[in-house]
Design a protein around this motif. Sequence first.
Motif, short mmCIF file in Angstrom:
data_model
loop_
_atom_site.label_atom_id
_atom_site.label_comp_id
_atom_site.label_asym_id
_atom_site.label_seq_id
_atom_site.Cartn_x
_atom_site.Cartn_y
_atom_site.Cartn_z
N LEU A 188 -0.36 2.18 -0.41
CA LEU A 188 -0.86 0.83 -0.17
C LEU A 188 -2.38 0.84 -0.31
N GLY A 189 -2.84 0.45 -1.48
CA GLY A 189 -4.28 0.41 -1.71
C GLY A 189 -4.91 -0.83 -1.09
N GLY A 190 -6.18 -0.72 -0.78
CA GLY A 190 -6.94 -1.85 -0.28
C GLY A 190 -7.87 -2.37 -1.36
N PRO A 191 -8.86 -3.18 -1.01
CA PRO A 191 -9.79 -3.72 -2.01
C PRO A 191 -10.51 -2.60 -2.75
N THR A 192 -10.20 -2.44 -4.01
CA THR A 192 -10.69 -1.32 -4.81
C THR A 192 -11.58 -1.82 -5.94
N TYR A 193 -12.70 -1.16 -6.12
CA TYR A 193 -13.64 -1.58 -7.17
C TYR A 193 -13.26 -0.94 -8.50
N SER A 194 -12.14 -1.42 -9.04
CA SER A 194 -11.68 -0.96 -10.35
C SER A 194 -12.46 -1.69 -11.43
N ASP A 195 -12.22 -1.32 -12.68
CA ASP A 195 -12.93 -1.95 -13.79
C ASP A 195 -12.66 -3.45 -13.83
N GLY A 196 -11.40 -3.83 -13.61
CA GLY A 196 -11.06 -5.24 -13.65
C GLY A 196 -11.74 -6.03 -12.55
N VAL A 197 -11.76 -5.47 -11.35
CA VAL A 197 -12.42 -6.13 -10.22
C VAL A 197 -13.92 -6.20 -10.48
N ALA A 198 -14.49 -5.13 -11.01
CA ALA A 198 -15.92 -5.11 -11.30
C ALA A 198 -16.29 -6.21 -12.29
N ALA A 199 -15.47 -6.38 -13.32
CA ALA A 199 -15.75 -7.42 -14.32
C ALA A 199 -15.70 -8.81 -13.69
N THR A 200 -14.72 -9.01 -12.81
CA THR A 200 -14.59 -10.31 -12.13
C THR A 200 -15.78 -10.57 -11.23
N VAL A 201 -16.17 -9.56 -10.44
CA VAL A 201 -17.31 -9.71 -9.54
C VAL A 201 -18.58 -10.00 -10.32
N GLU A 202 -18.79 -9.29 -11.41
CA GLU A 202 -19.99 -9.48 -12.22
C GLU A 202 -20.03 -10.87 -12.85
N ALA A 203 -18.84 -11.35 -13.26
CA ALA A 203 -18.78 -12.69 -13.85
C ALA A 203 -19.11 -13.77 -12.82
#
Length: 263
Positions: free
Chosen positions: A183-198
């Motif tokens: 059960l992973g939690g909020p992970t700074y994966s590439d997809g999440v990073a791209a969303t955050v940066e956008a």
Amino acid sequence: MDLGLQGRTAFISGSTQGIGYAVASALTAEDVRVTLNGRDAGRVEAAVERLRREHPGSEPRGLVADFADPAQVEGLLGALGPVDILVNNVGLFGLADFEAVDDDEWGRYFEVNVMSGVRLSRHLLGGMLERGWGRVLFISSESGVNVPADMIHYGVTKAAMLALANGLAKRTRGTAVTVNTVLGGPTYSDGVAATVEAIAAAQSIPADAMKEAIIGQNRTSLLERFIAPDEIAHLVAYLASPLASATNGAALRADGGVLTGML
């Protein structure tokens, strides 16, 4: 640390970046021969080459398939060969109002997030049982336990992964094959990073400030930061190893303390 995995084979779905790639790298470091997977041939080839550079002497390979397309999955299964460690990682993720998610989108999420694990496990679990050793691992999410109101379609599929793993584990009774869920939690994966940066760019603020603001909204996080993909991968590598032989049918947290229940 030697996890006793030398010579084993592994397949990790959705592994050209993020958690999937981190798992592939962690297993490769333990002398596991991994097969990477992605939808785009160029990205799969680049990930294979990156793994070879990072782990000289390793022999990773790649298989291209979109898990939203059953025909492509069938082709992948035919090319896969025996696998000792299956990591069901591929998944779709997204925020959406419940009313805005139509039947087709629900079907797409189930096809990728749930049926990928069904098809891969159905194809590979029998061979593990026949050979007398194996590991099946599902990369789920804390959202499958505490389903968010703004991503119900995602949370429901992650809950279904938990149920699937629980049922499959019961088929391994008395064997050296195990089935577990992370059960992973909020992970700074590439997809999440791209969303955050956008989002940060749209609001004209630094990406790091947006990261802090997002994680700050999660009041139950004990870690108080995003999890790194490697931190998920370390737990997966342990569960894939003989050291975790007594752990079966379990859902283990790498959620940064987001879930508040004791169990």
